[in-house]
Design a protein around this motif. Structure first.
Motif, PDB file in Angstrom:
ATOM      1  N   TYR A  52       0.866  -1.183   0.000  1.00 14.07           N
ATOM      2  CA  TYR A  52       0.000   0.000   0.000  1.00 14.07           C
ATOM      3  C   TYR A  52       0.904   1.235   0.000  1.00 14.07           C
ATOM      4  CZ  TYR A  52      -3.600  -3.370   1.340  1.00 14.07           C
ATOM      5  OH  TYR A  52      -4.453  -4.438   1.367  1.00 14.07           O
ATOM      6  N   PRO A  53       1.520   1.546  -1.147  1.00 15.76           N
ATOM      7  CA  PRO A  53       2.605   2.530  -1.171  1.00 15.76           C
ATOM      8  C   PRO A  53       2.179   3.991  -1.341  1.00 15.76           C
ATOM      9  CG  PRO A  53       2.401   1.514  -3.327  1.00 15.76           C
ATOM     10  CD  PRO A  53       1.361   0.863  -2.445  1.00 15.76           C
ATOM     11  N   ILE A  54       0.890   4.259  -1.407  1.00 15.47           N
ATOM     12  CA  ILE A  54       0.422   5.632  -1.573  1.00 15.47           C
ATOM     13  C   ILE A  54      -0.161   6.127  -0.246  1.00 15.47           C
ATOM     14  CG2 ILE A  54      -1.088   7.182  -2.849  1.00 15.47           C
ATOM     15  CD1 ILE A  54       1.038   5.875  -4.572  1.00 15.47           C
ATOM     16  N   LEU A  55       0.325   7.270   0.220  1.00 18.07           N
ATOM     17  CA  LEU A  55      -0.218   7.875   1.430  1.00 18.07           C
ATOM     18  C   LEU A  55      -1.222   8.956   1.032  1.00 18.07           C
ATOM     19  CD1 LEU A  55       0.282   7.833   4.603  1.00 18.07           C
ATOM     20  CD2 LEU A  55       1.409  10.029   4.204  1.00 18.07           C
ATOM     21  N   VAL A  56      -2.426   8.857   1.578  1.00 20.56           N
ATOM     22  CA  VAL A  56      -3.492   9.810   1.279  1.00 20.56           C
ATOM     23  C   VAL A  56      -4.051  10.350   2.591  1.00 20.56           C
ATOM     24  CG1 VAL A  56      -5.837  10.061   0.354  1.00 20.56           C
ATOM     25  CG2 VAL A  56      -4.114   8.774  -0.931  1.00 20.56           C
ATOM     26  N   ILE A  57      -4.304  11.642   2.616  1.00 23.83           N
ATOM     27  CA  ILE A  57      -4.999  12.253   3.743  1.00 23.83           C
ATOM     28  C   ILE A  57      -6.302  12.839   3.224  1.00 23.83           C
ATOM     29  CG2 ILE A  57      -4.957  14.053   5.508  1.00 23.83           C
ATOM     30  CD1 ILE A  57      -1.980  13.741   5.686  1.00 23.83           C
ATOM     31  N   THR A  58      -7.406  12.446   3.842  1.00 24.02           N
ATOM     32  CA  THR A  58      -8.722  12.954   3.454  1.00 24.02           C
ATOM     33  C   THR A  58      -9.312  13.799   4.578  1.00 24.02           C
ATOM     34  OG1 THR A  58      -9.830  10.953   4.287  1.00 24.02           O
ATOM     35  CG2 THR A  58      -9.201  10.987   1.949  1.00 24.02           C
ATOM     36  N   ALA A  59     -10.203  14.686   4.214  1.00 25.40           N
ATOM     37  CA  ALA A  59     -11.001  15.433   5.183  1.00 25.40           C
ATOM     38  C   ALA A  59     -12.338  14.718   5.316  1.00 25.40           C
ATOM     39  CB  ALA A  59     -11.199  16.873   4.735  1.00 25.40           C
ATOM     40  N   GLU A  60     -12.677  14.321   6.529  1.00 21.09           N
ATOM     41  CA  GLU A  60     -13.880  13.523   6.765  1.00 21.09           C
ATOM     42  C   GLU A  60     -14.941  14.340   7.500  1.00 21.09           C
ATOM     43  OE1 GLU A  60     -14.314  10.541   5.552  1.00 21.09           O
ATOM     44  OE2 GLU A  60     -12.288  10.417   4.724  1.00 21.09           O
ATOM     45  N   PRO A  61     -16.209  14.107   7.183  1.00 18.82           N
ATOM     46  CA  PRO A  61     -17.290  14.927   7.738  1.00 18.82           C
ATOM     47  C   PRO A  61     -17.736  14.544   9.149  1.00 18.82           C
ATOM     48  CG  PRO A  61     -18.173  13.327   6.208  1.00 18.82           C
ATOM     49  CD  PRO A  61     -16.675  13.186   6.130  1.00 18.82           C
ATOM     50  N   GLY A  62     -17.225  13.446   9.702  1.00 21.94           N
ATOM     51  CA  GLY A  62     -17.653  13.057  11.039  1.00 21.94           C
ATOM     52  C   GLY A  62     -19.078  12.565  11.090  1.00 21.94           C
ATOM     53  N   ASP A  63     -19.488  11.851  10.036  1.00 25.86           N
ATOM     54  CA  ASP A  63     -20.863  11.363   9.958  1.00 25.86           C
ATOM     55  C   ASP A  63     -21.008   9.899  10.343  1.00 25.86           C
ATOM     56  OD1 ASP A  63     -19.561  10.214   7.846  1.00 25.86           O
ATOM     57  OD2 ASP A  63     -20.854  11.058   6.278  1.00 25.86           O
ATOM     58  N   GLY A  64     -19.921   9.300  10.829  1.00 27.06           N
ATOM     59  CA  GLY A  64     -19.979   7.901  11.230  1.00 27.06           C
ATOM     60  C   GLY A  64     -19.763   6.912  10.117  1.00 27.06           C
ATOM     61  N   ASP A  65     -19.644   7.380   8.888  1.00 28.67           N
ATOM     62  CA  ASP A  65     -19.418   6.502   7.745  1.00 28.67           C
ATOM     63  C   ASP A  65     -17.935   6.153   7.675  1.00 28.67           C
ATOM     64  OD1 ASP A  65     -19.190   5.215   5.326  1.00 28.67           O
ATOM     65  OD2 ASP A  65     -20.431   6.643   4.222  1.00 28.67           O
ATOM     66  N   PRO A  66     -17.544   4.853   7.789  1.00 32.75           N
ATOM     67  CA  PRO A  66     -16.124   4.483   7.779  1.00 32.75           C
ATOM     68  C   PRO A  66     -15.469   4.614   6.413  1.00 32.75           C
ATOM     69  CG  PRO A  66     -17.477   2.511   7.800  1.00 32.75           C
ATOM     70  CD  PRO A  66     -18.418   3.672   7.960  1.00 32.75           C
ATOM     71  N   ARG A  67     -16.261   4.773   5.350  1.00 32.04           N
ATOM     72  CA  ARG A  67     -15.682   4.896   4.017  1.00 32.04           C
ATOM     73  C   ARG A  67     -15.038   6.268   3.841  1.00 32.04           C
ATOM     74  NH1 ARG A  67     -21.002   3.426   0.748  1.00 32.04           N
ATOM     75  NH2 ARG A  67     -21.715   4.944   2.307  1.00 32.04           N
ATOM     76  N   PRO A  68     -13.970   6.351   3.026  1.00 32.49           N
ATOM     77  CA  PRO A  68     -13.308   7.651   2.842  1.00 32.49           C
ATOM     78  C   PRO A  68     -14.182   8.623   2.073  1.00 32.49           C
ATOM     79  CG  PRO A  68     -12.408   6.021   1.321  1.00 32.49           C
ATOM     80  CD  PRO A  68     -13.300   5.276   2.262  1.00 32.49           C
ATOM     81  N   SER A  69     -14.032   9.889   2.396  1.00 34.38           N
ATOM     82  CA  SER A  69     -14.749  10.915   1.652  1.00 34.38           C
ATOM     83  C   SER A  69     -14.049  11.161   0.320  1.00 34.38           C
ATOM     84  CB  SER A  69     -14.799  12.217   2.459  1.00 34.38           C
ATOM     85  OG  SER A  69     -13.528  12.859   2.424  1.00 34.38           O
TER      86      SER A  69
END
Length: 218
Positions: free
Chosen positions: A188-205
């Motif tokens: 898993y060689p790619i590092l990604v940072i996402t902004a998440e809405p805090g809606d309880g959904d474990p999937r990435p935004s």
């Protein structure tokens, strides 16, 4: 019924094998409780914990290593819990800085989104990731950042990524956190940072703040 240690070890082994277990709600509640109990113990015996961390050499002290195992499981399952800042910085952070083998240590920059310094170390439970930044945007209340290790073929419809945990910058926009993940950065060689809405959904935004390829040290 499995004991607490058996539950943590079972989930940890599954994560280390690259599986994505779906524990029952009762198991998630137990993981939260186990993590909270471990952190409370460390907080109540802070002097001993700091001493253990400062005397670490090639391996993480037994107590700190067990806490890291619990943190790794909780983080990878996305069940999250608050880690006391003093314990995190003096025990987990100090032990992590001495333990394991460095696999990557670099800066990743995204246009308009600041620069992140990231270091990853291989230890017995997986990877310890030190992440710091001084200029990530402060998100609206209720939102948070999430760190992902992304593999080949990852798409919104067919995801191939593992979460390393979530964080908030401080009030000045500075970040200095220690995360754990049951992941192999070579897979898993790619590092990604996402902004998440805090809606309880474990999937990435869909809101990616930063993406970069890791320079793995052989």
């Amino acid at each position: 019924m499995a004991t607490d240690d058996e539950l943590i070890d079972r989930l940890r082994r599954a994560l280390a094998d690259g599986l994505r277990p779906e524990p029952r709600p009762a198991d998630i509640a137990r993981v939260r409780a186990i993590a909270a109990a471990h952190m409370a113990e460390m907080t109540s015996s802070g002097a001993d914990a700091v001493h253990e961390a400062k005397t670490a050499r090639a391996v993480t002290p037994l107590r700190s290593r067990r806490i890291l195992q619990v943190v790794a499981v909780a983080t990878s399952l996305g069940v999250g819990f608050a880690i006391g800042a003093q314990v995190q910085s003096t025990v987990i952070g100090d032990a992590a800085s001495r333990a394991g083998v460095v696999e990557f240590n670099q800066s990743i920059t995204a246009a308009g989104s600041g620069r992140v310094n990231v270091e990853g170390r291989l230890v017995g439970i997986g990877r310890i990731v030190n992440l710091s930044s001084s200029d990530l945007p402060i998100l609206p209340k209720g939102e948070f950042y999430e760190v992902w290790f992304v593999g080949s073929g990852d798409t919104p419809e067919s995801q191939n990524r593992i979460s390393a945990g979530t964080f908030h910058p401080d009030t000045e926009g500075k970040t200095d956190v220690v995360l754990t993940a049951a992941v192999d950065p070579r897979l898993y060689p790619i590092l990604v940072i996402t902004a998440e809405p805090g809606d309880g959904d474990p999937r990435p935004s869909d809101t990616e703040i930063l993406r970069g390829e890791l320079d793995i040290i052989d």
